[in-house]
Write a protein that holds these residues in place. Sequence first.
Motif, mmCIF file in Angstrom:
data_model
loop_
_atom_site.group_PDB
_atom_site.id
_atom_site.type_symbol
_atom_site.label_atom_id
_atom_site.label_comp_id
_atom_site.label_asym_id
_atom_site.label_seq_id
_atom_site.Cartn_x
_atom_site.Cartn_y
_atom_site.Cartn_z
ATOM 1 N N LYS A 139 0.821 -1.213 0.000
ATOM 2 C CA LYS A 139 0.000 0.000 0.000
ATOM 3 C C LYS A 139 0.856 1.264 0.000
ATOM 4 N N ASP A 186 -12.013 -1.577 -7.449
ATOM 5 C CA ASP A 186 -12.025 -0.147 -7.790
ATOM 6 C C ASP A 186 -12.871 0.130 -9.023
ATOM 7 N N SER A 220 -9.176 -6.488 3.521
ATOM 8 C CA SER A 220 -10.084 -5.581 4.227
ATOM 9 C C SER A 220 -9.522 -5.209 5.596
ATOM 10 N N SER A 235 -7.294 -2.429 5.179
ATOM 11 C CA SER A 235 -7.947 -1.247 4.591
ATOM 12 C C SER A 235 -7.595 -1.023 3.130
ATOM 13 N N ILE A 252 -9.511 -2.892 0.795
ATOM 14 C CA ILE A 252 -10.888 -2.962 0.319
ATOM 15 C C ILE A 252 -11.778 -2.868 1.559
ATOM 16 N N SER A 253 -13.062 -2.679 1.342
ATOM 17 C CA SER A 253 -13.970 -2.553 2.497
ATOM 18 C C SER A 253 -14.744 -3.855 2.697
ATOM 19 N N LYS A 254 -15.146 -4.054 3.939
ATOM 20 C CA LYS A 254 -15.934 -5.237 4.277
ATOM 21 C C LYS A 254 -17.053 -4.821 5.219
ATOM 22 N N ASP A 268 -14.933 -1.708 -3.005
ATOM 23 C CA ASP A 268 -13.757 -0.850 -2.998
ATOM 24 C C ASP A 268 -13.832 0.096 -1.808
ATOM 25 N N LEU A 269 -12.700 0.462 -1.280
ATOM 26 C CA LEU A 269 -12.659 1.234 -0.041
ATOM 27 C C LEU A 269 -13.186 2.651 -0.221
ATOM 28 N N SER A 317 -16.931 2.826 -0.892
ATOM 29 C CA SER A 317 -17.674 2.477 0.310
ATOM 30 C C SER A 317 -17.730 3.643 1.269
ATOM 31 N N MET A 318 -16.601 4.371 1.376
ATOM 32 C CA MET A 318 -16.581 5.541 2.254
ATOM 33 C C MET A 318 -17.501 6.641 1.751
ATOM 34 N N ASP A 370 -3.244 7.223 4.194
ATOM 35 C CA ASP A 370 -4.040 6.046 3.900
ATOM 36 C C ASP A 370 -4.039 5.695 2.410
#
Length: 513
Positions: free
Chosen positions: A390, A417, A471, A474, A476-478, A489-490, A493-494, A506
């Motif tokens: 990351k 993504d 996930s 961080s 990807i989102s779960k 995708d993170l 999702s946010m 991040d």
Amino acid sequence: MDILKIKTLGQLKANGYKPKSIKDEVRQNLIEKIRAKENPFTGIIGYEDSVIPDTERALLSRHNILFLGLRGQAKTRMARQMVDLLDEYIPIVSGSEVNDDPLAPMSKYAKDKIAEYADETPIQWIHRSDRYGEKLATPDVSVADLIGDIDPIKAANLKLSFADEKVIHYGIIPRSNRGIFVINELPDLQARIQVSLFNILQEGDIQIRGFRLRMPLDILFVFTANPEDYTNRGSIVTPLKDRIESQILTHYPRTIETSLAITAQEANLPEEQKEKIDVSDLVKRLIEQIAFEARNNEYVDKKSGVSARLTIAALENAVSSAERRLIIHGEAHTQVWISDLSGVIPAITGKIELVYEGEQEGPYQVAVNLLDKSIRTQFLQYFPNPEQAKRRKVTGKKSADEKVEENPYKSIIRWFDAGNHLDLFTDMTDADKLLSLYKVDGLHSFVKKQYPQAKKEENALLMEFVLHGLSAYSLISKKIIDGKIEFKDLIGSMMSSGSMNFTDDDLSEDDFK
């Protein structure tokens, strides 16, 4: 001759019987086991180089023992196994309530019996399993419970005065004479009750009401206590603690391997479950890691501890979660998936004590966070560190043709993504789950590259593990909603949840591009 055939005091004398104290008896039998290279505490795992040697030294020194440690550290089990260090049978005066030694009687009953019958005094043999007494200390335990009191009903039936020693009803401690007596959670005893144990530990005699009794009790005392009790509910009064010769500190398993062995030994899994459900080493290690994470978690009360029973119950719940799915779909065989670990939440919430901040967070959320941290920690044992993927930084000079190592998770993250998402239901069939996992671009090829020898079922489990691991880091989102685990995708999702509370740290360079 067969000792059980000896029925009278005269026969016992003729056989050459000699009295010996309980602590000498334990000491001699322990010496024999040590010489024979036998472990006197079988089934106790993780104490081979710490608690067991300390206990052996205490027993060789003929000490009373206090096991001090947090819950779920096998303190009572250690005490119960000391029964195996007793002689198989010992003789007592027949009918004695306090296990009087025929050659060294102490109660009025036994003395009167021997005075009346002499060598014809009947004796009986008691097995070592009957020479163990145990009492859980609670605030309502009285001196009468432990030591004894005057029994008015006995006085009336025998038509005796209350001043007669025969009207005494002995408590559990005198009845444990010539045996092992355990008091669990000693600090829970009221201070005045603890004081009543002074004379027994120091002089070996008891005091009941106004009787001038001097009964030199022969008992090996073992006490257990939790350090938490010293502050929350009570404490061990100093003079009593001073009379307990050896205090032995217990501890939790120090390695995952030790913890795995304990859980495998203690988990109560029916044969039907073992035949139909596979539990991989990965799943077992994730469950054990939960306990290690909990013991260091800021929301969990460290003074209370996290019992080894947590992982035992969690493993049973995980297997039962897989079995429930098996029954629903009428299948013949399955394995425990990572998604089945959502079923261990009740085992976690019931085994941890939370500090104030943890109560504010909520037991369920704390349990979910512990599971995620377990996945995060164990993920590094199987796959490359997502943190480096990351946020990869190159230090120093590099040549023009030098290439930065590519993010191994890049294709998987790009699939999410692109707006794709994956829903894994906790009750879906193995075949459906496998089809869903294969939809994620690059997931199967990534796992196959890391573990080319993995079988189909192992490969599928690792594919699911990768998603949970990404996930946890961080990438990807779960979301877990009503029996469904949703991977997306993170960033999307946010945005959809309206929580864009992240910093530049991040995001990777690819994210900014």
